[in-house]
Design a protein around this motif. Structure first.
Motif, PDB file in Angstrom:
ATOM      1  N   LEU A 202      35.780  51.413  43.802  1.00 31.72           N
ATOM      2  CA  LEU A 202      35.791  52.276  42.920  1.00 31.72           C
ATOM      3  C   LEU A 202      35.685  51.653  41.576  1.00 31.72           C
ATOM      4  O   LEU A 202      34.835  51.747  40.685  1.00 31.72           O
ATOM      5  CB  LEU A 202      37.049  53.297  42.791  1.00 31.72           C
ATOM      6  N   ALA A 203      36.305  50.236  41.505  1.00 32.73           N
ATOM      7  CA  ALA A 203      36.265  49.615  40.184  1.00 32.73           C
ATOM      8  C   ALA A 203      34.903  48.903  40.295  1.00 32.73           C
ATOM      9  O   ALA A 203      34.314  48.853  39.087  1.00 32.73           O
ATOM     10  CB  ALA A 203      37.504  48.491  40.119  1.00 32.73           C
ATOM     11  N   ASN A 204      34.463  48.550  41.335  1.00 31.04           N
ATOM     12  CA  ASN A 204      33.142  47.766  41.491  1.00 31.04           C
ATOM     13  C   ASN A 204      32.016  48.711  41.061  1.00 31.04           C
ATOM     14  O   ASN A 204      31.040  48.756  40.088  1.00 31.04           O
ATOM     15  CB  ASN A 204      32.606  47.135  42.708  1.00 31.04           C
ATOM     16  N   ASP A 205      32.239  50.189  41.421  1.00 24.62           N
ATOM     17  CA  ASP A 205      31.175  51.034  41.099  1.00 24.62           C
ATOM     18  C   ASP A 205      31.088  51.254  39.479  1.00 24.62           C
ATOM     19  O   ASP A 205      29.812  51.540  39.129  1.00 24.62           O
ATOM     20  CB  ASP A 205      31.386  52.357  41.561  1.00 24.62           C
TER      21      ASP A 205
ATOM     22  N   GLN B 169      36.210  58.700  35.037  1.00 27.31           N
ATOM     23  CA  GLN B 169      36.777  59.549  36.355  1.00 27.31           C
ATOM     24  C   GLN B 169      36.854  58.462  37.415  1.00 27.31           C
ATOM     25  O   GLN B 169      37.977  58.383  38.033  1.00 27.31           O
ATOM     26  CB  GLN B 169      35.962  60.622  36.915  1.00 27.31           C
ATOM     27  N   VAL B 170      35.857  57.585  37.676  1.00 28.26           N
ATOM     28  CA  VAL B 170      35.694  56.551  38.525  1.00 28.26           C
ATOM     29  C   VAL B 170      36.801  55.602  38.381  1.00 28.26           C
ATOM     30  O   VAL B 170      37.602  54.971  39.327  1.00 28.26           O
ATOM     31  CB  VAL B 170      34.596  55.990  38.933  1.00 28.26           C
ATOM     32  N   ARG B 171      36.869  55.262  36.968  1.00 31.69           N
ATOM     33  CA  ARG B 171      37.911  54.182  36.619  1.00 31.69           C
ATOM     34  C   ARG B 171      39.578  54.773  36.857  1.00 31.69           C
ATOM     35  O   ARG B 171      40.563  53.950  37.414  1.00 31.69           O
ATOM     36  CB  ARG B 171      37.979  53.669  35.184  1.00 31.69           C
ATOM     37  N   ARG B 172      39.644  56.182  36.858  1.00 32.94           N
ATOM     38  CA  ARG B 172      40.941  56.531  37.047  1.00 32.94           C
ATOM     39  C   ARG B 172      41.203  56.564  38.426  1.00 32.94           C
ATOM     40  O   ARG B 172      42.501  56.281  39.032  1.00 32.94           O
ATOM     41  CB  ARG B 172      41.146  57.980  36.363  1.00 32.94           C
TER      42      ARG B 172
ATOM     43  N   SER C 155      40.068  54.563  40.530  1.00 31.98           N
ATOM     44  CA  SER C 155      40.475  53.165  41.095  1.00 31.98           C
ATOM     45  C   SER C 155      41.869  52.834  41.002  1.00 31.98           C
ATOM     46  O   SER C 155      42.536  52.214  41.784  1.00 31.98           O
ATOM     47  CB  SER C 155      39.544  52.221  40.414  1.00 31.98           C
ATOM     48  N   TRP C 156      42.260  53.281  39.681  1.00 34.46           N
ATOM     49  CA  TRP C 156      43.913  52.785  39.503  1.00 34.46           C
ATOM     50  C   TRP C 156      44.764  53.690  40.150  1.00 34.46           C
ATOM     51  O   TRP C 156      45.912  53.360  40.360  1.00 34.46           O
ATOM     52  CB  TRP C 156      44.073  52.822  37.930  1.00 34.46           C
ATOM     53  N   MET C 157      44.334  54.868  40.606  1.00 35.20           N
ATOM     54  CA  MET C 157      45.278  55.724  41.453  1.00 35.20           C
ATOM     55  C   MET C 157      45.201  55.051  42.817  1.00 35.20           C
ATOM     56  O   MET C 157      46.239  54.941  43.492  1.00 35.20           O
ATOM     57  CB  MET C 157      44.523  57.065  41.680  1.00 35.20           C
ATOM     58  N   ALA C 158      44.057  54.458  43.186  1.00 35.44           N
ATOM     59  CA  ALA C 158      44.161  53.927  44.751  1.00 35.44           C
ATOM     60  C   ALA C 158      45.227  52.630  44.590  1.00 35.44           C
ATOM     61  O   ALA C 158      45.567  52.486  45.387  1.00 35.44           O
ATOM     62  CB  ALA C 158      42.728  53.423  44.946  1.00 35.44           C
ATOM     63  N   PHE C 159      44.980  51.747  43.576  1.00 38.40           N
ATOM     64  CA  PHE C 159      45.716  50.494  43.438  1.00 38.40           C
ATOM     65  C   PHE C 159      47.196  50.902  43.125  1.00 38.40           C
ATOM     66  O   PHE C 159      47.845  50.466  43.750  1.00 38.40           O
ATOM     67  CB  PHE C 159      45.111  49.743  42.245  1.00 38.40           C
ATOM     68  N   GLY C 160      47.549  52.094  42.604  1.00 32.43           N
ATOM     69  CA  GLY C 160      48.660  52.728  42.358  1.00 32.43           C
ATOM     70  C   GLY C 160      49.392  53.012  43.959  1.00 32.43           C
ATOM     71  O   GLY C 160      50.393  52.595  44.098  1.00 32.43           O
TER      72      GLY C 160
END
Length: 292
Positions: free
Chosen positions: A57-60, A89-92, A94-99
């Motif tokens: 997601l971060a890459n996207d 949306q995508v940035r959030r 990615s951080w939800m996944a990392f969280g």
């Protein structure tokens, strides 16, 4: 496209083999050494999958914002670039996944100690810094190194460590083919995108060393992958069952030939999916071969 389908596209399911294969191999090694622990193994799997999703997601979003993903891109559709999802949306996401990965990591740290905290933080930071931050790794030709280290060595060794509480030479050796195949997936992507990446200032290793050398890199990675099980047998670190993944050699040979001759973007996309399936098939057979 429905929002759920857009998110499914953004997390790139075909790439998740890069998270599944190392956990399977690390867990098989723990089983072999009578150290298997179900909950730590499941937590390691959850953490690995979430880090992979967060990285995708971060890459996207980062590639879109840096101009690497445009309408001229040859690869599969990207959610941010195509307007299916907003960048924020995508940035959030990615951080939800990392969280979520960090939450799984908290359990693993409580179970296995501070080395896992160091590994977890480094893995999350590397996933974000692959295309994000002031000095993105993928834009400076370091993506291949970090994929090998974190989706190969670190993932296999970390999975084993949270169950056994220590590392072994066999574990580190067994991580090499998994890392090599994860890197091979990236090589296909980078060879396909080398022209648009170069135009956007994304100097991947394929851009830096050139198309021919990058295609050769793919072949070398496949050769290393299948050499390691043989080396484990000759070193007495594993029995003959560890040669089970050699059943995938015909597919690897076909993929190698395709990489040397492919020019069409659609063929590259199919080659990427097939390389991901090879990693999963090799990983499962390798894990089974390590169990006895």
């Amino acid at each position: 496209m429905r929002k759920v389908d857009a998110w499914w596209l953004a997390i790139r399911p075909p790439t998740l083999t890069a998270a599944l294969a190392p956990v399977a191999v690390g867990t098989a090694l723990a089983w072999h050494d009578s150290a298997f622990a179900a909950l730590p193994a499941l937590a390691a799997l959850a953490g690995a999958l979430l880090i992979q999703i967060g990285t995708n997601l971060a890459n996207d979003v980062a590639d879109f914002e840096r101009g690497a993903d445009t309408a001229t891109r040859l690869g599969p559709q990207r959610a941010t670039q195509s307007g299916l999802l907003a960048a924020d949306q995508v940035r959030r996401g990615s951080w939800m996944a990392f969280g979520g990965a960090a939450l799984a990591g908290l359990y693993l740290v409580a179970h296995a100690g501070w080395p896992i905290a160091v590994l977890g933080v480094a893995s999350i930071l590397s996933g974000w810094a692959y295309t994000g931050g002031p000095w993105p790794l993928g834009y400076h030709g370091l993506g291949d190194v970090f994929v090998f280290l974190f989706f190969g060595v670190a993932a296999v060794a970390g999975t084993y460590y949270v169950q056994a509480g220590h590392l072994s030479a066999a574990t580190l050796a067994a991580s090499v083919p998994i890392g090599a195949l994860a890197t091979a997936i990236l090589v296909v992507n980078n060879v396909r995108d080398r022209v648009t990446d170069a135009a956007a200032g994304k100097r991947t290793l394929a851009v830096r060393i050139g198309e021919s050398a990058a295609r050769g890199q793919y072949i070398v990675l496949l050769a290393i992958t299948f050499a390691v099980p043989v080396g484990l047998v000759f070193a007495g670190a594993a029995g003959a069952w560890v040669l089970l993944p050699w059943a995938t050699v015909p597919e690897a040979v076909a993929l190698g030939r395709a990489m040397l001759h492919t020019t069409e973007p659609g063929t590259f996309n199919a080659l990427l999916r097939r390389t991901a399936r090879l990693q999963l098939g090799f990983g499962v057979l390798f894990a089974l071969g390590l169990l006895p």
